[in-house]
Scaffold this motif. Structure first.
Motif, short mmCIF file in Angstrom:
data_model
loop_
_atom_site.label_atom_id
_atom_site.label_comp_id
_atom_site.label_asym_id
_atom_site.label_seq_id
_atom_site.Cartn_x
_atom_site.Cartn_y
_atom_site.Cartn_z
N PHE A 290 37.34 52.27 39.07
CA PHE A 290 38.40 51.18 39.03
C PHE A 290 39.62 51.72 39.78
CE2 PHE A 290 40.79 47.38 38.28
CZ PHE A 290 41.74 47.78 37.60
N THR B 86 32.85 49.35 40.61
CA THR B 86 33.11 49.41 39.01
C THR B 86 32.09 48.48 38.51
OG1 THR B 86 35.44 49.38 39.82
CG2 THR B 86 35.01 48.96 37.58
N HIS C 295 39.89 38.74 45.22
CA HIS C 295 38.64 38.23 44.51
C HIS C 295 38.11 39.48 43.73
CE1 HIS C 295 35.13 36.03 43.23
NE2 HIS C 295 34.46 36.97 43.75
N GLN C 296 37.92 40.46 44.58
CA GLN C 296 37.42 41.87 44.35
C GLN C 296 38.13 42.28 43.00
OE1 GLN C 296 34.34 42.68 44.69
NE2 GLN C 296 34.26 43.21 46.95
N ASP D 47 30.87 45.88 44.57
CA ASP D 47 32.13 46.55 43.79
C ASP D 47 31.48 47.85 43.16
OD1 ASP D 47 34.63 45.11 41.90
OD2 ASP D 47 34.05 46.97 41.91
N ALA E 49 32.80 36.59 39.79
CA ALA E 49 34.22 36.55 38.99
C ALA E 49 34.45 35.07 39.36
CB ALA E 49 35.02 37.46 39.58
N ARG F 36 45.43 34.47 43.61
CA ARG F 36 44.36 33.69 44.65
C ARG F 36 44.97 32.29 44.66
NH1 ARG F 36 38.57 33.49 43.25
NH2 ARG F 36 38.43 33.62 45.56
N SER G 136 38.64 42.49 35.59
CA SER G 136 38.27 41.94 34.57
C SER G 136 36.99 42.78 33.85
CB SER G 136 37.69 40.42 34.88
OG SER G 136 36.50 40.49 35.58
N SER G 137 36.28 43.38 34.69
CA SER G 137 35.15 44.27 33.88
C SER G 137 35.65 45.49 33.25
CB SER G 137 34.20 44.58 35.25
OG SER G 137 33.74 43.69 35.95
N ASP H 245 38.87 52.25 43.52
CA ASP H 245 38.58 50.89 44.22
C ASP H 245 39.91 50.03 44.29
OD1 ASP H 245 36.25 48.19 43.44
OD2 ASP H 245 36.37 49.45 45.33
N ARG I 7 42.32 50.87 46.92
CA ARG I 7 41.65 50.78 48.11
C ARG I 7 42.16 49.21 48.66
NH1 ARG I 7 36.89 48.75 49.98
NH2 ARG I 7 35.94 48.99 47.81
N LYS J 98 40.08 40.99 41.35
CA LYS J 98 40.11 40.14 40.03
C LYS J 98 38.76 40.79 39.17
CE LYS J 98 39.31 35.58 38.53
NZ LYS J 98 38.52 34.33 38.84
N GLY J 99 37.70 41.00 39.83
CA GLY J 99 36.33 41.15 39.31
C GLY J 99 36.38 42.37 38.78
N SER J 100 36.80 43.37 39.37
CA SER J 100 36.67 44.85 38.93
C SER J 100 37.77 44.85 37.65
CB SER J 100 37.14 45.74 39.80
OG SER J 100 38.19 45.57 40.60
#
Lengths: 149, 635
Positions: free
Chosen positions: A49, B28, A79-80, B26, B98, A101, A86-87, A52, A55, A82-84
Motif C-alpha cells: 500500500f 494491494t 480512484h485507485q 492494484d 471501489a 473525487r 479502503s482495502s 503504491d 506512486r 481510494k480503493g487501496s
C-alpha cells in the motif's frame, strides 16, 4: 520494557488508531487473515500500500501541475488510491479521496490541489503510525512474546 | 503478476477448490483478494493485467470456474474483459470496484456480470461466490436436458414457500435456490453430478386445457379467495390428481392473476404512453437474451435460467412462430445474444423458428415472453431475421431492444438482472428509431429481453414501440437487480387483429404483458401464460403451445383474463418476475429444455419453442403444466 508492557502498549496504541479514525475495521480483517500460513500478511499488504500510494501521489502531483489538468487521469489515480486505502482500512486517507473525487468531477483545480495536500498529509500520518506499530510488534516478537490480537 | 496454481483434487468438495481467476491492477487489492480467496479455500490465480487474464483463460477453457475482475484497469476496461470472457468462455464473472455507482453496477449487469462487489471486499461476500458457478451450470444443464424433470407437482409444496416470494428479488434468489435444490433432486437424468439424484419421480401432471378449465371453473365456483386445494380437487373430481398438484397449480394461478393485474396496469401505462391503441407491437427485445436469461436465473444475479422456464413455444406460439427468440434461458453468461445465435447449433432451427416467429405479426404479439429476443424482428420476419440474427453477434454487443414503454414497466417489475439488451449494431431496432424505447445498453447481457411483437401487419413491422426512452431508462434502473424483467408488451401489441382482439383488447395488454415478461429465471412468463391460458381456456384455446401457433385463434383469453385476473391494478407487479419456476408460463421449471444455449435471441426463442414442441409433444399437454394451457390459451 518487558514483554507484557510492550504488549499492553501495542494494544493501547492500536486502539487509539481506531479511535482517531486512522484505521477502521477493514484493518481488523487484515489482521484476521494473518495466520501461521501467512505470518507476515499485514506487513506485506501495508508495505504494498505504501509503495503504491506513493506512486499515485507522485502522479497526482505531476498531473495537477500541468497547465491543462487532465482530470480523467487525476480521477483515475484518486480512484485507485481510494480503493487501496479502503482495502487496508486507512480510513482517513479514504475519506479525503472521496472529497478529492468530487473536486475532480467539478474540475476544480483549487479544490483538487487542496485535497492533494490533505491526502499527502493523512497518508504520511497513517504511514508513520503504522510503522510505529510494526516496530512495536517487532519488539515484542524479539522479546519472545506474541502479538496480542 | 503472480500465478499460482495448486492442483485441486477437491472438485468433489465444491466449493472448496473452486478455481478463481482474480484480476486487478492494484497490487494491494490484488494481494488482499488473493488472500481472502485462499482463506475461502478456493484455488486462486491472480494477475494484474487483463490481457494476461485473457491469455490464461484462452489457454485452456476449462482451467477456471469463475473470474473476478476489477472495473478500472489500465490496459483494458473491466467491462470489456467481462464481455469477452462471457462470450468466449462462458464463465461467470464478478466485477469488483471501489465505485458503487448505480450506473456502473447497471453497466456491469448489462455486460453480463453475475455480481458486482464493492471494495473493500469482505470475506463473507467471497464465501458465497461459488453460487454463481453452480447456478450457471445448473441452468445450463436444465436447459438442455430438463424437459421433464421439473415437474410442477414436485415443486408444489416445496416451492410453495418459494413461490410466494417470487416477487422480491431477494426472495427470488432464495426461491431460485430452493428451486435449485428441488430441481436438483429431480434432475438426475440431467446428469447433475453435484447434486443428489432424485430418488423418486412423481408422475407429472399435465395440465391440459380440459383440466385447467375444470380447475378454473372450480376456483370460480368457490371464489378465488376461498378456493382451497382440497375443495378444488373435490369439485374437479379428476382421478389421479392429487391435492398437491392442485395446490401448486393454484399457486401459479394466483401469481398469474397478480401478474395480470400488474400487466393490466402496465398496459394502461403503455397505452397512455403510446397514445394509440392500435398497432402496438410487441417488440421483442431480447436483451441479450441469453445472457439475460442467464442472469435471470440467478437470484440476485442475472438469472440464467430465467428464460428457461418459459415454455417458449407457448408464448411464442402465439407469435406465430416459435419465437425462439432468445427464449433460451440459458444464455451463457454475458453472451451476447447475437453471438449465441451464431454459435448455437440450433441456428438452423432457430432460423426456421424465427421465421415462423416473425410471421405472425398479426397474431399476437402477445406472447411476449420475455424472451430475450433480438430485436430483429423485422428481419426475422423476412426470414432474414435468422440471418440477421446470425449477424448479430457481430455487432458490438450492444443490442438495442426496442422496448415498448409498457414493457419497460413490466420489465421493471421485479426484474432482476435483466438488463435490456440493446443490440446496436445489428440494430434490431426495427424501427429505425434506434434507441427509442430501447434500452440501449451496451452489451446488455443480462438485459431483459422484451419481446415486442408487433401485431398486426407483419412482423416486419416490428417496430419497436417506442416507449419513451425514459421508460426504458427507468426500467433499466429498476431492472437492476431485478429478477426478471418482464418484457411484456402487452396490450397494445396484440392489436394485430383488431377484430379478434377487440374484445380482449383490454386484456390483450395483459396478455402481452404477461407474456413478455422478462425472463428472469423465474420465468414469470410462465405464470402469465398460465393465467392467460386460463382465460383463454374458457374461451378457446387460442394458443397452442407447440408450434401450433397458427392455430391459435384470437385471443379470447383476453377477456376472461381481464375479468378474472385483473386484480386491481396495483402496480406491484412483480408477477412478471419470472421466478425460477418460470412462472410466467406457468411452467414450473426452467424451460431449460428448450433453450439451447447459444442461440441468438430469436433463435433461442425459436428453438425454445421448437424444443418445447419437441419435448412436449402435444400442445395442450405439457409437462409444463401451465405452459400447456398458457400456450393454449394465449393468443
Amino acid at each position: 520494557m518487558d514483554v507484557v508492557q510492550l504488549q499492553r502498549q501495542l494494544v493501547d496504541y492500536r486502539t487509539s488508531l481506531y479511535h482517531e479514525g486512522f484505521l477502521d475495521e477493514q484493518f481488523t480483517q487484515l489482521q484476521e487473515l494473518q495466520d501461521e500460513n501467512n505470518p507476515h500478511f499485514v506487513v506485506e499488504v501495508v508495505s504494498l500500500f505504501f509503495e503504491d500510494s506513493e506512486r499515485h501521489l507522485n502522479e497526482l502531483t505531476t498531473a495537477l501541475e500541468q497547465q491543462s489538468v487532465d482530470f480523467r487521469r487525476v480521477d483515475a489515480h484518486v480512484h485507485q488510491l481510494k480503493g487501496s486505502s479502503s482495502s487496508i482500512g486507512a480510513q482517513r486517507v479514504q475519506q479525503v479521496c472521496i472529497a478529492f473525487r468530487n473536486y475532480c468531477e467539478e474540475q476544480n483545480v483549487e479544490g483538487c490541489l487542496e485535497c492533494l495536500q490533505q491526502v499527502k498529509h493523512e497518508y504520511s500520518l497513517v504511514k508513520t503510525k503504522l510503522e510505529s506499530m510494526f516496530q512495536l510488534e517487532q519488539q515484542i516478537l524479539t522479546a519472545g512474546g506474541s502479538i496480542p490480537m | 503478476m503472480t500465478v499460482e496454481r495448486v492442483i485441486s483434487e477437491t472438485k468433489d468438495q465444491f466449493p472448496i477448490g473452486m478455481r478463481v481467476l482474480a484480476v486487478d491492477d492494484d497490487p494491494t487489492c490484488l494481494l488482499l483478494l488473493d488472500t481472502l480467496l485462499r482463506r475461502c479455500q478456493y484455488n486462486v490465480t491472480t494477475t494484474s493485467q487483463a490481457i494476461t487474464a485473457l491469455k490464461l483463460l484462452r489457454g485452456n477453457k476449462n482451467k477456471f470456474d469463475l473470474v473476478i475482475s476489477d472495473v478500472h484497469m489500465p490496459d483494458m476496461d473491466g467491462f470489456k474483459l467481462l464481455e469477452l470472457v462471457g462470450l468466449e468462455m462462458d464463465l461467470p464473472v464478478i466485477m469488483l470496484s471501489a465505485n458503487g455507482d448505480t450506473k456502473l453496477v447497471m453497466k456491469g449487469i448489462t455486460h453480463g456480470a453475475c455480481d458486482y462487489l464493492l471494495k473493500p471486499v469482505r470475506i463473507e461476500e467471497l464465501q458465497n461466490i461459488w453460487q454463481h458457478v453452480v447456478r450457471r451450470k445448473k441452468f445450463d444443464q436444465n436447459d438442455w436436458y430438463n424437459s421433464g424433470s421439473q415437474d410442477k407437482p414436485h415443486m408444489g409444496s416445496g416451492e410453495a414457500a418459494g413461490i410466494g416470494k417470487v416477487d422480491q428479488n431477494g426472495k427470488l434468489n432464495k426461491k431460485r435456490k430452493d428451486q435449485n435444490e428441488d430441481e436438483d433432486e429431480e434432475c438426475d437424468e440431467n446428469g447433475h453430478d453435484n447434486e443428489d439424484p432424485s430418488t423418486q419421480k412423481k408422475p407429472r401432471v399435465v395440465w391440459s386445457v380440459e383440466l385447467h378449465r375444470k380447475f378454473v371453473a372450480a376456483v370460480n365456483q368457490l371464489g378465488i379467495d376461498k378456493a382451497v386445494p382440497k375443495k378444488i380437487l373435490e369439485l374437479m373430481n379428476v382421478e389421479k390428481l392429487t391435492r398437491e398438484n392442485v395446490a401448486s397449480h393454484l399457486q401459479k394461478f394466483r401469481l398469474y392473476l397478480k401478474r395480470i393485474s400488474y400487466v393490466a396496469n402496465q398496459q394502461a401505462h403503455m397505452v397512455a404512453a403510446l397514445g394509440s391503441a392500435d398497432s402496438t407491437y410487441l417488440r421483442m427485445g431480447s436483451l441479450n437474451g441469453l445472457g439475460d436469461f442467464h442472469r435471470l436465473a440467478g437470484s440476485d444475479q442475472l438469472p440464467n435460467a430465467g428464460f428457461r422456464s418459459f415454455p417458449p413455444s407457448g408464448v411464442l406460439g402465439r407469435l406465430n412462430t416459435p419465437a425462439g427468440l432468445g427464449i433460451h434461458g440459458l444464455p451463457s453468461p454475458g453472451m451476447i445474444q447475437l453471438s449465441h445465435v451464431q454459435n448455437s447449433g440450433n441456428a438452423g432451427n432457430d432460423q426456421s423458428k424465427l421465421q415462423s416467429f416473425v410471421i405472425p405479426g398479426n397474431h399476437n404479439a402477445n406472447i411476449l415472453l420475455g424472451m430475450p429476443m433480438s430485436l430483429e424482428l423485422d428481419q426475422l420476419q423476412n426470414n432474414k431475421g435468422v440471418r440477421h440474427i446470425g449477424e448479430l453477434p457481430t455487432a458490438d454487443n450492444t443490442t438495442v431492444f426496442p422496448v415498448s414503454g409498457s414493457l419497460i414497466d413490466a420489465r421493471v417489475a421485479g426484474c432482476s438482472n435483466n438488463p435490456l439488451l440493446g443490440v446496436t449494431s445489428n440494430s434490431l431496432m426495427l424501427e429505425g428509431s434506434s434507441h427509442q424505447a430501447i434500452l440501449h445498453a451496451t452489451n446488455l447481457r443480462d438485459s431483459v429481453s422484451t419481446m415486442v411483437f408487433q401485431n398486426g401487419n407483419t412482423l416486419s413491422d416490428f417496430n419497436c414501440i417506442a416507449p419513451a426512452s425514459n421508460q426504458l431508462r427507468d426500467s433499466k434502473s429498476n431492472l437492476q437487480g431485478q429478477a426478471s424483467l418482464i418484457s411484456c408488451n402487452a396490450g397494445p401489441i396484440i392489436r394485430s387483429d383488431p377484430q379478434e382482439w377487440n374484445a380482449p383488447r383490454k386484456d390483450a395488454p395483459y396478455q402481452s404483458n404477461i407474456m413478455c415478461c422478462s425472463i428472469n429465471s423465474s420465468i414469470p412468463v410462465n405464470g402469465a401464460m398460465v393465467q392467460l391460458g386460463q382465460c383463454l381456456d374458457q374461451n378457446n384455446p387460442v394458443f397452442h403451445r407447440n408450434m401450433d401457433l397458427d392455430s391459435i385463434g384470437p385471443p379470447n383469453f383476453v377477456d376472461p383474463l381481464s375479468i378474472k385476473h385483473n386484480k386491481g391494478e396495483s402496480s406491484a407487479m412483480e408477477p412478471l418476475v419470472i421466478d425460477k419456476e418460470g412462472y410466467l408460463i406457468v411452467q414450473q421449471r426452467p424451460q431449460g429444455s428448450y433453450i439451447p444455449d447459444n442461440i441468438g435471441p430469436l433463435g433461442d426463442l425459436a428453438s425454445a419453442i421448437m424444443k418445447q414442441d419437441q419435448d412436449k409433444g402435444k400442445p395442450a399437454d405439457g409437462d409444463f403444466g401451465c405452459n400447456a394451457y398458457s400456450l393454449r390459451n394465449c393468443i
